[in-house]
Design a protein around this motif. Structure first.
Motif, PDB file in Angstrom:
ATOM      1  N   ALA A  23     -24.685  15.755   1.776  1.00  0.00           N
ATOM      2  CA  ALA A  23     -25.392  15.787   0.484  1.00  0.00           C
ATOM      3  C   ALA A  23     -24.373  15.911  -0.643  1.00  0.00           C
ATOM      4  O   ALA A  23     -24.519  16.717  -1.557  1.00  0.00           O
ATOM      5  N   THR A  24     -23.323  15.088  -0.556  1.00  0.00           N
ATOM      6  CA  THR A  24     -22.207  15.248  -1.490  1.00  0.00           C
ATOM      7  C   THR A  24     -22.291  14.333  -2.712  1.00  0.00           C
ATOM      8  O   THR A  24     -21.352  14.310  -3.520  1.00  0.00           O
ATOM      9  N   GLY A  25     -23.383  13.610  -2.863  1.00  0.00           N
ATOM     10  CA  GLY A  25     -23.687  12.951  -4.121  1.00  0.00           C
ATOM     11  C   GLY A  25     -22.661  11.964  -4.637  1.00  0.00           C
ATOM     12  O   GLY A  25     -21.947  11.304  -3.885  1.00  0.00           O
ATOM     13  N   LEU A  26     -22.635  11.866  -5.969  1.00  0.00           N
ATOM     14  CA  LEU A  26     -21.823  10.863  -6.660  1.00  0.00           C
ATOM     15  C   LEU A  26     -20.862  11.515  -7.633  1.00  0.00           C
ATOM     16  O   LEU A  26     -21.059  12.652  -8.053  1.00  0.00           O
ATOM     17  N   ARG A  27     -19.873  10.731  -8.027  1.00  0.00           N
ATOM     18  CA  ARG A  27     -18.909  11.172  -9.035  1.00  0.00           C
ATOM     19  C   ARG A  27     -18.829  10.086 -10.118  1.00  0.00           C
ATOM     20  O   ARG A  27     -18.568   8.926  -9.821  1.00  0.00           O
ATOM     21  N   THR A  28     -19.072  10.466 -11.360  1.00  0.00           N
ATOM     22  CA  THR A  28     -18.904   9.528 -12.473  1.00  0.00           C
ATOM     23  C   THR A  28     -17.432   9.549 -12.885  1.00  0.00           C
ATOM     24  O   THR A  28     -16.723  10.518 -12.597  1.00  0.00           O
ATOM     25  N   PRO A  29     -16.956   8.519 -13.595  1.00  0.00           N
ATOM     26  CA  PRO A  29     -15.535   8.542 -13.958  1.00  0.00           C
ATOM     27  C   PRO A  29     -15.181   9.721 -14.865  1.00  0.00           C
ATOM     28  O   PRO A  29     -14.067  10.242 -14.788  1.00  0.00           O
ATOM     29  N   SER A  30     -16.099  10.140 -15.708  1.00  0.00           N
ATOM     30  CA  SER A  30     -15.791  11.260 -16.603  1.00  0.00           C
ATOM     31  C   SER A  30     -16.189  12.589 -15.959  1.00  0.00           C
ATOM     32  O   SER A  30     -17.333  12.749 -15.518  1.00  0.00           O
ATOM     33  N   ILE A  33     -18.385   3.937 -26.085  1.00  0.00           N
ATOM     34  CA  ILE A  33     -18.996   4.420 -24.838  1.00  0.00           C
ATOM     35  C   ILE A  33     -19.200   3.189 -23.964  1.00  0.00           C
ATOM     36  O   ILE A  33     -19.723   2.175 -24.428  1.00  0.00           O
ATOM     37  N   ALA A  34     -18.746   3.257 -22.710  1.00  0.00           N
ATOM     38  CA  ALA A  34     -18.884   2.102 -21.812  1.00  0.00           C
ATOM     39  C   ALA A  34     -19.914   2.406 -20.744  1.00  0.00           C
ATOM     40  O   ALA A  34     -19.830   3.438 -20.075  1.00  0.00           O
ATOM     41  N   GLY A  35     -20.884   1.503 -20.606  1.00  0.00           N
ATOM     42  CA  GLY A  35     -21.901   1.676 -19.562  1.00  0.00           C
ATOM     43  C   GLY A  35     -23.298   1.596 -20.143  1.00  0.00           C
ATOM     44  O   GLY A  35     -23.656   2.408 -20.996  1.00  0.00           O
ATOM     45  N   TRP A  82     -19.891   4.547 -16.686  1.00  0.00           N
ATOM     46  CA  TRP A  82     -20.288   3.524 -15.704  1.00  0.00           C
ATOM     47  C   TRP A  82     -19.463   3.765 -14.444  1.00  0.00           C
ATOM     48  O   TRP A  82     -18.496   4.525 -14.456  1.00  0.00           O
ATOM     49  N   GLY A  83     -19.871   3.089 -13.368  1.00  0.00           N
ATOM     50  CA  GLY A  83     -19.028   3.076 -12.169  1.00  0.00           C
ATOM     51  C   GLY A  83     -19.035   4.371 -11.378  1.00  0.00           C
ATOM     52  O   GLY A  83     -17.990   4.787 -10.880  1.00  0.00           O
ATOM     53  N   ALA A  84     -20.205   5.025 -11.241  1.00  0.00           N
ATOM     54  CA  ALA A  84     -20.262   6.221 -10.381  1.00  0.00           C
ATOM     55  C   ALA A  84     -19.955   5.812  -8.939  1.00  0.00           C
ATOM     56  O   ALA A  84     -20.351   4.727  -8.485  1.00  0.00           O
ATOM     57  N   LYS A  85     -19.240   6.689  -8.243  1.00  0.00           N
ATOM     58  CA  LYS A  85     -18.868   6.382  -6.849  1.00  0.00           C
ATOM     59  C   LYS A  85     -19.309   7.522  -5.936  1.00  0.00           C
ATOM     60  O   LYS A  85     -19.253   8.688  -6.325  1.00  0.00           O
TER      61      LYS A  85
END
Ligand SMILES: Cc1cc2nc3c(=O)[nH]c(=O)nc-3n(C[C@H](O)[C@H](O)[C@H](O)COP(=O)(O)OP(=O)(O)OC[C@H]3O[C@@H](n4cnc5c(N)ncnc54)[C@H](O)[C@@H]3O)c2cc1C
Length: 411
Positions: free
Chosen positions: A124-131, A162-164, A266-269
């Motif tokens: 359940a380690t979810g996502l990371r956004t670039p910021s 702001i990008a995204g 943008w670009g969550a991983k």
């Protein structure tokens, strides 16, 4: 009494907390009746839960939503349980031995690691956004500092990129634009005296992929009302912070733009670095059985909860519609295993449940004092979005997420 079994939950955010509380409240007591002893390990890189939903407002200015209100200690939510039933580990899952059924955790204080054997495992380690201002990048203090830093820079900024074009970018642009520029008056489409040039860049030809074309166009109009310009079909390729503190972004059309503040949204991983490559899809999401929410290729009793899995589009709506199914299947598997050791027992394991993915048009996106959204394709009026979400970004959900009471609404 049998040996003590371990349920290891990696990630202590909405998904991991939902599973851990459901287990301790509803499954462990049933197992105990069958003479089974369990211990739950909740592992998270952060000591505190982070309400990322509120970050677009807090980062615009702490005067709008103080940053401290976005965090709550994970440990506080578990004080209601017998201490012998659980352990909270402050550390980061670094590797997973699928055949040996262990995960290795790098502990937060020092260089030590701890290897946990599991009987059942929940990823359940979810996502990371670039910021780091919009998602956890380790302990919560990193995110807190990033939000405070952005707020300080924005206070005197006159140019912001702001990008995204997803909800994080649109909400952030709306909050920043509204805070710095105010809102258009009656019969006008732009604020009278904008303080800052705020530009939202998206590589798509519309905003908000989940919402319809018409609602996306309304989103752009509402952004214009708070002095935000939207540029489509353009992406930020790289960014560099200069000695003067300004950021220069390289764009996909070959141009360079410079602004006082740049916010990548943008670009969550997925946070799946510890997951072996054969258990992930090309984008890094954990390959999850889309109906049972198990990781079939990882052996028995391995499950995925929340955004790290490839089974849904993400977000709380999808997370909380999957959680009852997942809890039912964990209960089924653990009780079935316990009962198989007891051929004379009269009880039966509860049935499995199947998850059905719902990709209906459902999303609520505050944009400054307004908002766009839909629920299962039906319009969600602007004033209701403000009332339900935009007013305080639903920070009332923080304590009930951390102590598990939010599950009473979804289970
Ligand atoms: C800025 C922002 C705003 C959002 N707003 C909304 C909204 O308004 N409505 C909505 O429905 N959804 C929203 N979402 C999406 C929503 O936040 C997610 O769907 C939800 O948080 C997913 O929960 P999760 O538990 O799966 O993962 P996350 O919330 O991503 O949490 C993952 C947890 O795992 C921990 N972790 C990560 N890697 C490791 C590791 N290796 N070892 C141990 N721990 C680890 C992290 O510290 C974190 O606590 C938003 C997302 C963002 C980024």
């Amino acid at each position: 009494m049998s040996e003590t079994h371990s349920l290891v939950v990696l990630g202590g955010s909405a998904a991991g907390l939902g599973i851990a509380h459901s287990f301790l409240k509803h499954i462990e007591p049933e197992l105990k009746k069958l003479g089974q002893t369990y211990h739950v390990y909740i592992v998270d890189s952060s000591t505190h839960f982070f309400w990322n939903t509120g970050s677009p407002r807090s980062l615009a200015s702490a005067t709008l939503l103080p940053v401290d209100k976005l965090f709550a200690p994970i440990a506080d939510g578990f004080k209601q349980y017998e201490p012998s039933l659980y352990t909270i580990i402050h550390g980061t899952a670094e590797s997973w031995d699928v055949a040996g059924r262990t995960v290795t955790i790098k502990l937060a204080n020092g260089d030590d690691t701890q290897t946990l054997s599991y009987y059942a495992l929940v990823l359940a380690t979810g996502l990371r956004t670039p910021s780091p201002a919009t998602s956890l990048h380790g302990d919560f203090v990193i995110t807190k500092a990033a939000i405070e830093n952005l707020g300080q820079k924005l206070a005197s900024a006159t140019s912001i990129i702001i990008a995204g074009g997803g909800p994080t970018g649109v909400e952030t642009a709306g909050e920043v634009g509204h805070f710095l520029n105010g809102s258009a008056g009656w019969f006008s489409y732009r604020p009278a005296n904008p303080k800052a040039k705020v530009t939202l860049v998206t590589n798509a030809n519309k905003l908000l992929p989940v919402l319809s074309e018409a609602r996306a166009r309304t989103a752009e109009t509402y952004l214009n009302y708070v002095g935000v310009d939207v540029v489509y079909n353009l992406s930020v390729v790289s960014s560099t912070i200069g000695a003067d503190g300004k950021t220069t972004v390289d764009l996909s059309n070959g141009q360079q733009w410079t602004a006082d503040v740049y916010i990548p949204a943008w670009g969550a991983k997925p946070n799946s670095q510890y997951v072996p490559a054969d258990l992930k899809n090309d984008a890094g999401y954990v390959k999850t059985n889309g109906t049972t929410l198990r990781v079939d290729a990882a052996g028995p009793r391995v499950y995925v909860a929340g955004d790290v899995g490839n089974y849904s589009r993400g977000g709380f709506h999808n997370l909380y519609s999957a959680l009852p199914v997942l809890v039912a299947n964990i209960k089924h598997d653990l009780l079935a295993a316990a009962l198989s050791d007891q051929p004379d027992a009269k009880a039966e394991a509860p049935p499995e449940r199947l998850f059905v993915r719902n990709d209906s048009e459902t999303q609520a996106v505050p944009i400054g004092p307004r908002g766009v959204g839909a629920v299962h394709g039906w319009p969600f009026p602007s004033f209701l979005i403000w009332l339900v979400k935009g007013r305080d970004f639903m920070i009332g959900n923080i304590p009930i997420t951390v102590n598990g009471d939010i599950l009473k609404r979804v289970m």
